[in-house]
Write an enzyme that holds these catalytic residues in place. Structure first.
Site, PDB file in Angstrom:
ATOM      1  N   ILE A 157       0.844  -1.209   0.000  1.00 29.67           N
ATOM      2  CA  ILE A 157       0.000   0.000   0.000  1.00 29.67           C
ATOM      3  C   ILE A 157       0.877   1.257   0.000  1.00 29.67           C
ATOM      4  O   ILE A 157       0.628   2.208  -0.754  1.00 29.67           O
ATOM      5  CB  ILE A 157      -0.973  -0.009   1.201  1.00 29.67           C
ATOM      6  CG1 ILE A 157      -1.896  -1.235   1.116  1.00 29.67           C
ATOM      7  CG2 ILE A 157      -1.802   1.274   1.235  1.00 29.67           C
ATOM      8  CD1 ILE A 157      -2.745  -1.478   2.359  1.00 29.67           C
ATOM      9  N   ARG A 225      -3.525   1.505  11.335  1.00 32.74           N
ATOM     10  CA  ARG A 225      -4.322   1.234  12.534  1.00 32.74           C
ATOM     11  C   ARG A 225      -4.117   2.404  13.469  1.00 32.74           C
ATOM     12  O   ARG A 225      -3.016   2.982  13.530  1.00 32.74           O
ATOM     13  CB  ARG A 225      -3.874  -0.060  13.227  1.00 32.74           C
ATOM     14  CG  ARG A 225      -4.237  -1.354  12.491  1.00 32.74           C
ATOM     15  CD  ARG A 225      -5.752  -1.621  12.481  1.00 32.74           C
ATOM     16  NE  ARG A 225      -6.101  -2.860  11.813  1.00 32.74           N
ATOM     17  CZ  ARG A 225      -6.420  -2.968  10.516  1.00 32.74           C
ATOM     18  NH1 ARG A 225      -6.412  -1.896   9.734  1.00 32.74           N
ATOM     19  NH2 ARG A 225      -6.767  -4.135  10.012  1.00 32.74           N
ATOM     20  N   GLU A 254     -11.876   2.450  17.764  1.00 38.84           N
ATOM     21  CA  GLU A 254     -12.845   2.537  16.668  1.00 38.84           C
ATOM     22  C   GLU A 254     -14.114   1.853  17.124  1.00 38.84           C
ATOM     23  O   GLU A 254     -14.027   0.748  17.656  1.00 38.84           O
ATOM     24  CB  GLU A 254     -12.293   1.841  15.421  1.00 38.84           C
ATOM     25  CG  GLU A 254     -11.169   2.632  14.812  1.00 38.84           C
ATOM     26  CD  GLU A 254     -10.667   2.062  13.490  1.00 38.84           C
ATOM     27  OE1 GLU A 254     -11.339   1.194  12.908  1.00 38.84           O
ATOM     28  OE2 GLU A 254      -9.595   2.477  13.059  1.00 38.84           O
ATOM     29  N   HIS A 273     -12.815   4.474   8.934  1.00 36.94           N
ATOM     30  CA  HIS A 273     -12.107   3.276   8.463  1.00 36.94           C
ATOM     31  C   HIS A 273     -12.712   2.738   7.157  1.00 36.94           C
ATOM     32  O   HIS A 273     -13.263   1.627   7.127  1.00 36.94           O
ATOM     33  CB  HIS A 273     -12.117   2.185   9.548  1.00 36.94           C
ATOM     34  CG  HIS A 273     -10.971   1.229   9.409  1.00 36.94           C
ATOM     35  ND1 HIS A 273     -10.309   0.659  10.454  1.00 36.94           N
ATOM     36  CD2 HIS A 273     -10.373   0.737   8.300  1.00 36.94           C
ATOM     37  CE1 HIS A 273      -9.360  -0.148  10.013  1.00 36.94           C
ATOM     38  NE2 HIS A 273      -9.381  -0.121   8.696  1.00 36.94           N
TER      39      HIS A 273
HETATM   40  C1  DGY Z   1      -7.533  -3.969   6.428  1.00 38.06           C
HETATM   41  O1  DGY Z   1      -7.813  -4.713   5.501  1.00 38.06           O
HETATM   42  O2  DGY Z   1      -6.753  -4.267   7.314  1.00 38.06           O
HETATM   43  C2  DGY Z   1      -8.239  -2.682   6.418  1.00 38.06           C
HETATM   44  O3  DGY Z   1      -7.857  -1.854   7.427  1.00 38.06           O
HETATM   45  C3  DGY Z   1      -9.719  -2.959   6.462  1.00 38.06           C
HETATM   46  O4  DGY Z   1     -10.323  -2.213   5.504  1.00 38.06           O
END
Ligand code: DGY
Length: 300
Positions: A157, A225, A254, A273
């Site tokens: 990502i 997170r 959350e 989220h």
């Molecule tokens: C994940 O896949 O860990 C994301 O945070 C959830 O959307």
């Protein structure tokens, strides 16, 4: 017939796939996460579970459900799962990597722009009827063209965000590597985006000291997170102007209650989220979750 329990309603693609492969699939009828007791009860009579990060797959749950072949997380992050106990007990754990990379990088990219350009306070001005004139000095933000983006967690990502930022804004992208001097890494960044999984080592990887090392004009984006940032330190820094702004798709806890003081700051954007919340990603997550289960039974 093997039974699969899905703890939340999800896009149906994976459920159909499982049914076509001869699995019986039961989906929770609740529109919210199950309580631990409800999850324990549901797990008793099934062979596999598709869960979300809101379900705590802890030691007690695993020890009481050793009959489960696989628990697959409808997420890439597995910080809700006691991986060590699962491995000891021989319960397979699945997750959904890759398929949500694009969606999550897009959210980080969006938050970066929104935080750099004061979307939150500008939107509030419009919504509250305070938009009276063109404001030559109002809502001034920071351009992103050619600026420095630092990524902690330079995996799928983080790298995809880097490509987007470089492609769109010619940003200079740097990935933090374990062992690098963190203060050196942070000190001249214009934007920091965090993409590490949450582990005991990454908890508060960005705290008071790290935030203090950053420029006053810096922007912090977190789509990983909540706990990878010391949220109290972030709050103080945003409030005092020690950094410019932040874009958060994740918080601690959350959901973040609406009375939380972070919401009162005009320079923070908080999303509930939604990193993986595109039809494309969630469809692919549904299918991958099903494939994880199918493969778990095939391998044996
Ligand atoms: C994940 O896949 O860990 C994301 O945070 C959830 O959307």
């Amino acid at each position: 017939m093997k039974k699969v329990f899905v703890t939340r309603k999800i896009l149906p693609d994976g459920i159909e796939l499982l049914r076509n492969k001869g699995f019986e699939v039961l989906v929770s009828s609740k529109d919210e996460p199950l309580t631990p007791a409800e999850l324990m009860e549901k797990a008793k009579n099934v062979d596999a579970i598709i869960c979300t990060m809101a379900d705590s797959i802890n030691k007690e749950f695993l020890e009481k459900n050793t009959h489960l072949k696989i628990i697959t997380n409808y997420a890439v992050g597995t910080n809700n799962t006691d991986m060590e106990t699962a491995a000891k007990l021989g319960i397979k754990i699945g997750n959904t990597p890759d398929v949500l990379t694009e969606a999550t990088a897009e959210i980080a990219f969006g938050l970066m722009i929104a935080a750099a350009r004061n979307f939150r306070s500008a939107m509030q001005t419009a919504e509250r009827g305070e938009w009276k004139h063109f404001e030559p000095l109002g809502h001034l933000g920071h351009a992103l063209l050619g600026k420095k983006l630092g990524v902690i967690g330079y995996g799928r990502i983080g790298q995809r965000l880097g490509e987007m930022a470089h492609g769109a804004f010619k940003m200079e992208v740097r990935g933090y590597k374990r062992g690098d001097d963190m203060n050196e890494f942070l000190k001249d960044l214009d934007v920091l985006s965090i993409h590490v999984p949450l582990t005991p080592e990454t908890k508060h990887i960005v705290g008071i000291k790290e935030i203090a090392a950053m420029k006053k004009t810096a922007i912090i984006v977190n789509t990983a997170r909540g706990d990878v940032i010391d949220q109290d330190a972030l709050y103080e820094a945003l409030k005092s102007g020690a950094i410019f702004s932040a874009g958060l798709d994740v918080t601690t806890p959350e959901p973040l209650v609406p009375t939380h003081p972070l919401y009162n700051l005009p320079n923070v954007i908080i999303l509930p989220h939604i990193g993986s919340a595109t039809y494309e990603a969630r469809r692919a997550m549904s299918i991958l979750s099903a494939e994880n289960i199918i493969n778990a039974f095939l391998i044996d």
